[in-house]
Design a protein around this motif. Structure first.
Motif, short mmCIF file in Angstrom:
data_model
loop_
_atom_site.label_atom_id
_atom_site.label_comp_id
_atom_site.label_asym_id
_atom_site.label_seq_id
_atom_site.Cartn_x
_atom_site.Cartn_y
_atom_site.Cartn_z
N LEU A 21 0.91 -1.32 0.10
CA LEU A 21 0.00 0.04 0.14
C LEU A 21 0.93 1.20 -0.10
CD1 LEU A 21 -2.87 -1.17 2.63
CD2 LEU A 21 -3.07 -0.91 0.11
N ALA A 22 2.06 1.22 0.77
CA ALA A 22 2.75 2.49 0.76
C ALA A 22 3.23 2.57 -0.80
CB ALA A 22 3.99 2.00 1.87
N SER A 52 5.37 5.21 3.23
CA SER A 52 4.67 6.06 2.90
C SER A 52 5.52 7.23 3.00
CB SER A 52 3.23 6.07 3.09
OG SER A 52 3.13 6.29 4.52
N GLY A 53 5.93 7.51 4.15
CA GLY A 53 6.46 8.73 4.47
C GLY A 53 5.46 9.68 5.13
N ASP A 56 0.40 14.22 3.18
CA ASP A 56 0.31 14.77 4.61
C ASP A 56 -0.37 13.99 5.59
OD1 ASP A 56 1.18 17.07 3.53
OD2 ASP A 56 -0.53 17.77 2.78
N ALA A 57 -1.47 13.35 5.20
CA ALA A 57 -2.26 12.37 6.08
C ALA A 57 -2.62 11.15 5.32
CB ALA A 57 -3.67 13.08 6.46
N LEU A 58 -2.29 10.21 6.22
CA LEU A 58 -2.88 8.59 5.57
C LEU A 58 -3.61 8.09 6.40
CD1 LEU A 58 -2.09 6.69 3.43
CD2 LEU A 58 -0.41 5.60 4.87
N ILE A 59 -5.09 7.79 5.79
CA ILE A 59 -6.18 7.11 6.88
C ILE A 59 -6.15 5.62 6.43
CG2 ILE A 59 -8.41 7.18 7.62
CD1 ILE A 59 -8.25 10.11 6.36
N SER A 64 3.62 5.99 -5.44
CA SER A 64 3.43 6.10 -6.75
C SER A 64 2.15 6.72 -7.38
CB SER A 64 3.12 4.77 -7.33
OG SER A 64 3.05 4.68 -8.79
N GLU A 65 1.23 7.01 -6.89
CA GLU A 65 0.03 7.78 -7.18
C GLU A 65 0.32 9.10 -6.96
OE1 GLU A 65 -4.03 6.58 -6.54
OE2 GLU A 65 -3.38 4.45 -6.58
N LEU A 66 0.79 9.34 -5.97
CA LEU A 66 1.51 11.04 -5.56
C LEU A 66 2.80 11.36 -5.85
CD1 LEU A 66 0.24 10.79 -1.58
CD2 LEU A 66 -1.07 11.82 -3.59
N HIS A 67 3.03 10.73 -7.08
CA HIS A 67 4.07 10.94 -7.96
C HIS A 67 5.47 11.14 -6.91
CE1 HIS A 67 1.27 11.41 -11.23
NE2 HIS A 67 0.73 12.37 -10.37
#
Lengths: 389, 473
Positions: A20-21, A57-58, A34-37, A26-29
């Motif tokens: 998932l990360a 994901s960072g 800022d937030a991951l739910i 990848s999708e956020l280039h």
């Protein structure tokens, strides 16, 4: 400008987190959210899942909870892990957690409110908070009420109770790489664009009014001084339904308790029958309240979800903004009752979102407190939150 | 309390106290020869008979109880058997109603003693008391809600105060912004007033200028009228002078010696020059007075050049200047007054010859302009001394010459180009000049092309016959 990444996987534990990360990045280039739910089935080892997800994901902030059914606009099922990542240039995200909510809700609410950055800031016009609670710890309604007071009605709340794949044994909320029980996590969202929140249920009274004459915490012992189970049996007989005290869930999925309030019926899902004839519910039912047994037509759940989505969309669109992504929560009972037809509800939500992506989970109770309301913990209610672009 | 000794008030008093109600009920039941009793009141909201507070709120086999009390309420008295928590088997039960909204159920006897009648007689009072308690409980609940609401309101007031302070800050920011806007607005209004005053001044000045121009136009017109009249009046005696000089030269009035003949020759040249000057002044004044008529027709440039050839060729020959005229068969036709066109062409060629030194070159190109398809140009170029750049416009002004020496020699009046340009403009065309000092000059006459083109006019004609046209002649 809001960038969104939504992903879902059937992998488990650390592998799920890594997968998932990677998709989020990848999708956020390549950018970190800022937030991951995150909503994760209880089949996961949460610690390894969250550690991999946060590190990979960072994400600056991670919140989430265990769930009882996970879905996106593309996938739906159980045993999954679903994430929605947000990266917005004109929103501020802030996560906080309150523990020991079963002991002292006032203290928990005060702690949460103290950590809200929007309480003193005038930089943002809209204040919204996603609340995820350990519903099995109880008192979620009281917490939301007290949080409403503690924040002076300045915030709109939405969210739900964590699940555990309908086992009703133990539920967790997530804060970064840690999981907690008897706790609530809150993601504060501050923005100058409106965030739409809608909530609807299609349930209507199917019985006459009954007095809740005796309760024990979340169990209704009697209605009209008659053991609560007898009231349900009588209703089953009157409506030509079968009711089996030893296997009441099929009946309960279609017949729930509606507590009459000034703001309409607050729904409570019956979970089981006690030896004393009492009915255990998913949330508190106050003694002395007036209640009905509620029913719903098969198509009404999808209609209610669509209406909730329209309400939320309208709040975003009327000020000229474009919906970007949405969160959608509905009761685990709704999924269990509808079975495969729950996909119709998801399709209805997707159609109303006009192309905006969404993710969500089946929860143990839903939270929504918007303008004009005070208390905000519900069951069997479709809750939609729409984020603008 | 002994059986048979209960008093009215005591019954009510003991049942009114919720804390001892359960015990009191059992004592009263025993006084009546029974084991227990339960009081039911009808809940006005849900419509059901519910056991009063202090009595069991969950009755086993509730359906049986519900049916039992409803029958008792409707029939006034009802007998049967009912279960009770903690009791193994059903107990005999007798229900006594007080109207439709209150029922007492006596348990554990089928034949209560006479005290039960006392109890029944007290039932309206008991119902009233319990209703009062119900109302009080409701009031207590409302009071609790009110207290909760008050506590919430206190918190909300604090939040509202916080919000108010934020709003006050925001309003102050807005007020300061408004003050700035108002100041800017005042400044803008001042500038607007100033602009308005300037506009009025400009309008006034414009009006004055219009009036001055009208006066000037009028004066210029009068001048032109005067010049036209005067020129005409001057030509009459000048022609007479010329005639008499010719007669004298011919010896009509007697023999003329060489000295006299020389003098007469000078008189004759001076008379011709003066007459030419006056003719030019007359032409110019007539043009300016708007008294020139143009007989516009399609004119062949080739014909115009042919007609002026006898006048220009002697000048060319006298100075040994090479002359090149483009292919006459390909010269376009123009829409012009033939006589005035010839006058213009003669002036341009005469000037070219006049200002070109011996051994120089004069050449003519003509064709249709590229930018304006309906326009024809005639370009007269020379290798003469040229015109300084700052004089190029003034040479078209009347009485203006680049080199005043020509006036002294009587070779020019300074009116030729002014007249030619006015005539060209009068025919819808124009004359422009470009020159390089010491590098020759180019004068370009533009005219409207003939309405109908001949086939051979489609190409540009030039001395080289290459059909090319300079984009800016």
């Amino acid at each position: 400008m809001t960038d969104v990444a939504i992903a879902s996987t059937a992998l488990k534990d650390g592998a799920a987190g890594e997968e998932l990360a990677a998709r989020v990045r990848s999708e956020l280039h390549g950018a970190a959210p800022d937030a991951l739910i995150v909503f994760a089935s209880s089949q996961n080892d949460y610690k390894s899942l969250l550690t991999a997800l946060k590190a990979g994901s960072g994400a600056r902030t991670l919140v989430g909870c265990s769930s009882a059914g996970e879905f996106t606009g593309e996938t739906a099922g159980t045993g999954l892990t679903t994430v929605i990542a947000l990266r917005a240039s004109d929103m501020r995200f802030n996560a906080t957690i309150a523990k020991g909510m079963s002991q002292d809700r006032e203290k928990a609410a005060a702690h949460l409110a103290r950590n809200f950055e929007g309480m003193e800031s005038t930089d943002f016009r809209y204040r919204t908070a996603l609340i995820l609670v350990d519903a099995l710890a109880g008192h979620a309604e009281d917490l939301v009420d007290r949080l409403t007071v503690a924040t002076g009605g300045m915030y709109r709340f939405f969210g739900g109770g964590a699940g555990d794949d309908a086992k009703f044994e133990r539920t967790h909320v997530f804060m970064n790489a840690e999981m907690h029980s008897d706790a609530a996590v809150v993601l504060e969202v501050l923005s100058n664009k409106p965030i739409g929140i809608g909530a609807r249920h299609g349930w209507t009274p199917a019985s006459g009014p009954m007095r809740v004459t005796e309760t024990d915490q979340a169990s209704v012992l009697s209605l009209n001084v008659v053991p609560a189970v007898e009231a349900f049996e009588d209703h089953a007989a009157a409506t030509n339904q079968s009711f089996d005290r030893n296997n009441p869930l099929p009946f309960f999925l279609h017949n729930i308790v509606g507590v009459q309030t000034d703001e309409g019926h607050k729904l409570r899902v019956p979970l089981g029958v006690g030896a004393n004839g009492g009915i255990a519910c998913a949330a508190e039912v106050p003694t002395g309240a007036t209640a009905h047994i509620m029913s719903i037509k098969p198509a009404d759940a999808a209609d209610a979800a669509a209406s909730a989505t329209r309400d939320a969309m309208e709040q975003v669109e009327r000020s000229g903004h474009t919906p970007k992504a949405a969160l959608f929560f509905d009761c685990v009972a709704t999924r269990l009752r509808l079975g495969q037809d729950f996909n119709n509800e998801l399709d209805a939500v997707s159609a109303e979102l006009k192309g905006a992506q969404f993710a969500g989970f089946n929860s143990y109770g839903q939270i929504v407190r918007s303008e004009g309301q005070f208390s905000g913990f519900h069951n069997c209610t479709a809750v939609v939150c729409v984020f603008p672009d | 309390m002994q059986p048979g000794t209960i008093g009215n008030i005591e019954i009510v008093a003991r049942l009114a106290n919720q804390a001892i109600r359960r015990d009191a009920a059992q004592e009263i039941a025993k006084a009546c020869g029974a084991e227990d009793l339960v009081v039911f009141l009808r809940d006005p909201e849900v419509g059901a008979l519910l056991s009063a507070p202090g009595f069991p709120q969950t009755l086993p086999d509730g359906r049986l109880w519900r049916a039992f009390v409803e029958v008792a309420a409707s029939e006034g008295e009802h007998r049967g058997e009912l279960p009770l928590h903690g009791v193994g088997s059903n107990l005999p039960a007798i229900g006594y109603a007080s109207g439709a909204n209150a029922v007492v159920v006596m348990l554990g006897t089928t034949a209560p003693n006479e005290n039960v009648e006392l109890l029944r007689s007290m039932m309206p009072l008991i119902e009233t008391t319990l209703r009062a308690e119900q109302t009080t409980a409701l009031a207590d609940a409302q009071a609790r809600l009110a207290r909760d609401a008050s506590a919430r309101a206190a918190t909300l007031v604090q939040a509202l105060d916080r919000t108010r302070r934020q709003l006050e800050n925001t309003l102050e920011i807005a007020r300061l912004a408004r003050v700035e806007v108002e100041a800017a607005n005042t400044q803008l209004q001042g500038q607007a007033l100033e602009l308005e005053a300037q506009t009025e001044e400009l309008q006034s000045a414009n009006t004055s200028l219009e009036e001055a121009r009208a006066v000037a136009d009028s004066a210029n017109h009068a001048k032109s009228e005067f010049l036209a009249t005067m020129s005409h009046e001057l030509r009459t005696p000048l022609n007479a002078i010329g005639g008499y000089v010719e007669l004298l030269s011919m010896g009509i009035h007697g023999a003329v010696n060489d000295t006299q003949q020389h003098a007469l020759g000078r008189i004759d040249r001076s008379q011709r020059h003066l007459l030419g000057l006056i003719n030019n002044v007359l032409n110019l004044s007539r043009i300016e007075a708007g008294r020139v008529d143009y007989d516009i027709s399609d004119v062949m440039l080739a014909t115009a050049f042919a007609n002026i050839a006898p006048m220009i060729e002697p000048q060319l020959a006298a100075k040994g200047i090479a002359y090149e005229l483009c292919d006459v068969d390909r010269l376009p036709r123009v829409s012009a007054d033939a006589e005035k066109l010839q006058q213009i062409l003669l002036n341009l060629l005469s000037n070219a010859v006049k200002f070109t030194d011996t051994g120089g070159r004069v050449w003519v190109e003509a064709g249709r302009t590229i930018e304006k398809p309906g326009q024809v140009f005639v370009r007269v170029s020379d290798t003469g001394r040229g015109v300084p750049a700052d004089k190029l416009e003034s040479i078209f002004e009347p009485f203006t010459q680049v080199d005043a020496s020509h006036s002294r020699t009587g070779e020019g009046t300074g009116l030729g180009l002014a007249i030619s340009r006015d005539l060209a403009r009068g025919m819808g065309g124009d004359i422009r000049a470009r020159s390089v000092l010491g590098g020759g000059s180019v004068f370009t006459l533009t005219l409207l092309g003939a309405v109908r083109l001949a086939r051979n006019e489609l190409e540009v004609a030039g001395p080289g016959g290459d059909g090319s046209e300079s984009p800016e002649p």
